[in-house]
Design a protein around this motif. Structure first.
Motif, PDB file in Angstrom:
ATOM      1  N   THR A   1     -10.118 -43.558 -28.925  1.00  0.00           N
ATOM      2  CA  THR A   1      -9.510 -43.191 -30.493  1.00  0.00           C
ATOM      3  C   THR A   1      -8.314 -42.679 -29.349  1.00  0.00           C
ATOM      4  OG1 THR A   1     -11.014 -41.226 -30.728  1.00  0.00           O
ATOM      5  CG2 THR A   1     -10.938 -43.866 -31.354  1.00  0.00           C
ATOM      6  N   SER A   2      -7.461 -42.097 -30.244  1.00  0.00           N
ATOM      7  CA  SER A   2      -5.731 -41.779 -30.307  1.00  0.00           C
ATOM      8  C   SER A   2      -5.029 -41.965 -29.156  1.00  0.00           C
ATOM      9  CB  SER A   2      -6.716 -39.591 -30.586  1.00  0.00           C
ATOM     10  OG  SER A   2      -6.578 -39.827 -31.804  1.00  0.00           O
ATOM     11  N   ILE A   3      -5.165 -42.899 -29.195  1.00  0.00           N
ATOM     12  CA  ILE A   3      -3.825 -43.631 -27.717  1.00  0.00           C
ATOM     13  C   ILE A   3      -2.747 -43.633 -28.258  1.00  0.00           C
ATOM     14  CG2 ILE A   3      -3.271 -45.001 -26.126  1.00  0.00           C
ATOM     15  CD1 ILE A   3      -6.651 -46.444 -26.837  1.00  0.00           C
ATOM     16  N   GLY A   4      -1.618 -43.162 -27.032  1.00  0.00           N
ATOM     17  CA  GLY A   4      -0.509 -43.160 -28.138  1.00  0.00           C
ATOM     18  C   GLY A   4      -0.430 -45.023 -28.490  1.00  0.00           C
ATOM     19  N   VAL A   5       0.784 -44.541 -29.000  1.00  0.00           N
ATOM     20  CA  VAL A   5       1.364 -46.318 -29.488  1.00  0.00           C
ATOM     21  C   VAL A   5       3.132 -46.099 -29.071  1.00  0.00           C
ATOM     22  CG1 VAL A   5       1.606 -48.255 -31.012  1.00  0.00           C
ATOM     23  CG2 VAL A   5      -0.208 -46.192 -31.255  1.00  0.00           C
ATOM     24  N   THR A   6       3.602 -47.345 -28.220  1.00  0.00           N
ATOM     25  CA  THR A   6       4.970 -47.319 -28.232  1.00  0.00           C
ATOM     26  C   THR A   6       5.518 -48.269 -29.840  1.00  0.00           C
ATOM     27  OG1 THR A   6       4.439 -49.409 -27.167  1.00  0.00           O
ATOM     28  CG2 THR A   6       3.760 -47.888 -25.383  1.00  0.00           C
ATOM     29  N   GLU A   7       6.964 -47.703 -28.777  1.00  0.00           N
ATOM     30  CA  GLU A   7       7.596 -48.175 -29.527  1.00  0.00           C
ATOM     31  C   GLU A   7       7.233 -49.210 -30.733  1.00  0.00           C
ATOM     32  OE1 GLU A   7      10.108 -46.987 -27.331  1.00  0.00           O
ATOM     33  OE2 GLU A   7      10.484 -45.031 -27.821  1.00  0.00           O
ATOM     34  N   ARG A   8       7.692 -50.428 -29.309  1.00  0.00           N
ATOM     35  CA  ARG A   8       7.163 -52.113 -29.539  1.00  0.00           C
ATOM     36  C   ARG A   8       5.271 -51.781 -30.436  1.00  0.00           C
ATOM     37  NH1 ARG A   8       9.417 -54.434 -24.835  1.00  0.00           N
ATOM     38  NH2 ARG A   8      11.536 -53.555 -25.060  1.00  0.00           N
TER      39      ARG A   8
ATOM     40  N   GLY B   1       5.756 -25.073 -35.504  1.00  0.00           N
ATOM     41  CA  GLY B   1       5.998 -24.434 -34.585  1.00  0.00           C
ATOM     42  C   GLY B   1       7.064 -25.391 -33.119  1.00  0.00           C
ATOM     43  N   PRO B   2       7.391 -24.177 -32.061  1.00  0.00           N
ATOM     44  CA  PRO B   2       8.107 -24.738 -30.759  1.00  0.00           C
ATOM     45  C   PRO B   2       6.584 -25.809 -29.896  1.00  0.00           C
ATOM     46  CG  PRO B   2       8.527 -22.831 -30.437  1.00  0.00           C
ATOM     47  CD  PRO B   2       7.954 -23.066 -32.299  1.00  0.00           C
ATOM     48  N   LYS B   3       5.959 -24.791 -29.694  1.00  0.00           N
ATOM     49  CA  LYS B   3       4.632 -24.877 -29.020  1.00  0.00           C
ATOM     50  C   LYS B   3       3.976 -26.932 -29.450  1.00  0.00           C
ATOM     51  CE  LYS B   3       0.249 -23.574 -27.161  1.00  0.00           C
ATOM     52  NZ  LYS B   3      -0.848 -22.470 -27.596  1.00  0.00           N
ATOM     53  N   TYR B   4       4.027 -26.942 -30.389  1.00  0.00           N
ATOM     54  CA  TYR B   4       3.367 -28.414 -30.401  1.00  0.00           C
ATOM     55  C   TYR B   4       4.797 -29.381 -31.005  1.00  0.00           C
ATOM     56  CZ  TYR B   4      -0.707 -26.032 -30.936  1.00  0.00           C
ATOM     57  OH  TYR B   4      -2.307 -25.698 -29.507  1.00  0.00           O
ATOM     58  N   PHE B   5       5.894 -29.075 -31.333  1.00  0.00           N
ATOM     59  CA  PHE B   5       7.214 -29.641 -31.584  1.00  0.00           C
ATOM     60  C   PHE B   5       6.771 -31.237 -30.955  1.00  0.00           C
ATOM     61  CE2 PHE B   5      11.312 -31.542 -30.717  1.00  0.00           C
ATOM     62  CZ  PHE B   5      10.983 -31.136 -32.749  1.00  0.00           C
ATOM     63  N   HIS B   6       6.207 -31.443 -29.253  1.00  0.00           N
ATOM     64  CA  HIS B   6       6.576 -32.841 -28.859  1.00  0.00           C
ATOM     65  C   HIS B   6       5.432 -33.268 -29.977  1.00  0.00           C
ATOM     66  CE1 HIS B   6       2.832 -30.896 -27.058  1.00  0.00           C
ATOM     67  NE2 HIS B   6       1.970 -31.572 -27.061  1.00  0.00           N
ATOM     68  N   LEU B   7       5.012 -33.519 -30.952  1.00  0.00           N
ATOM     69  CA  LEU B   7       4.043 -33.868 -31.165  1.00  0.00           C
ATOM     70  C   LEU B   7       3.935 -34.518 -32.564  1.00  0.00           C
ATOM     71  CD1 LEU B   7       0.773 -32.101 -31.372  1.00  0.00           C
ATOM     72  CD2 LEU B   7       1.144 -34.037 -29.696  1.00  0.00           C
ATOM     73  N   HIS B   8       5.714 -34.059 -32.933  1.00  0.00           N
ATOM     74  CA  HIS B   8       6.279 -34.802 -34.352  1.00  0.00           C
ATOM     75  C   HIS B   8       6.517 -35.999 -34.208  1.00  0.00           C
ATOM     76  CE1 HIS B   8       8.503 -34.445 -37.254  1.00  0.00           C
ATOM     77  NE2 HIS B   8      10.016 -35.576 -36.878  1.00  0.00           N
ATOM     78  N   GLY B   9       6.442 -36.893 -34.871  1.00  0.00           N
ATOM     79  CA  GLY B   9       6.450 -37.970 -34.907  1.00  0.00           C
ATOM     80  C   GLY B   9       5.706 -39.426 -33.803  1.00  0.00           C
ATOM     81  N   ARG B  10       5.328 -38.722 -33.400  1.00  0.00           N
ATOM     82  CA  ARG B  10       4.394 -38.734 -31.725  1.00  0.00           C
ATOM     83  C   ARG B  10       3.071 -40.497 -33.325  1.00  0.00           C
ATOM     84  NH1 ARG B  10       3.139 -37.124 -27.089  1.00  0.00           N
ATOM     85  NH2 ARG B  10       5.122 -37.270 -26.224  1.00  0.00           N
ATOM     86  N   SER B  11       2.868 -41.523 -32.385  1.00  0.00           N
ATOM     87  CA  SER B  11       1.627 -42.480 -33.126  1.00  0.00           C
ATOM     88  C   SER B  11       0.883 -42.700 -32.711  1.00  0.00           C
ATOM     89  CB  SER B  11       2.449 -44.018 -33.464  1.00  0.00           C
ATOM     90  OG  SER B  11       3.298 -43.790 -34.939  1.00  0.00           O
ATOM     91  N   TYR B  12      -0.062 -42.065 -32.699  1.00  0.00           N
ATOM     92  CA  TYR B  12      -1.628 -43.084 -32.166  1.00  0.00           C
ATOM     93  C   TYR B  12      -2.653 -43.920 -32.691  1.00  0.00           C
ATOM     94  CZ  TYR B  12      -0.161 -38.864 -29.835  1.00  0.00           C
ATOM     95  OH  TYR B  12       0.691 -38.101 -29.513  1.00  0.00           O
ATOM     96  N   ALA B  13      -2.956 -44.764 -32.074  1.00  0.00           N
ATOM     97  CA  ALA B  13      -3.797 -45.841 -32.388  1.00  0.00           C
ATOM     98  C   ALA B  13      -5.449 -46.006 -31.954  1.00  0.00           C
ATOM     99  CB  ALA B  13      -3.625 -47.009 -32.721  1.00  0.00           C
TER     100      ALA B  13
END
Length: 69
Positions: free
Chosen positions: A51-58, A32-44
């Motif tokens: 743990t669960s740190i956001g990963v940049t495009e590089r 749903g729209p409440k969690y749409f900002h999580l779509h496609g994000r990568s974590y490592a």
């Protein structure tokens, strides 16, 4: 026993390379729209123990602080 990366004077971890094999993507498209900002994000994970740190495009870790001991 792993070696923890150094920290800057203001407390941030200096490591930018994720631990191999810990990169994962969050698929929250159908939640749903409440969690749409999580779509496609990568974590490592980081060798500092965080743990669960956001990963940049590089495929670098975002700026983060190590966990408190």
């Amino acid at each position: 026993m792993s070696v923890k990366p150094a920290t800057t004077p203001d407390g941030y971890c200096t490591n930018t390379a994720p631990v191999p094999g810990t990169i994962r993507a969050v698929n929250a498209k159908n939640t749903g729209p409440k969690y749409f900002h999580l779509h496609g994000r990568s974590y490592a994970g980081c060798p500092c123990g965080r743990t669960s740190i956001g990963v940049t495009e590089r495929d670098n870790l975002r700026r983060h602080k190590p966990p408190q001991e």
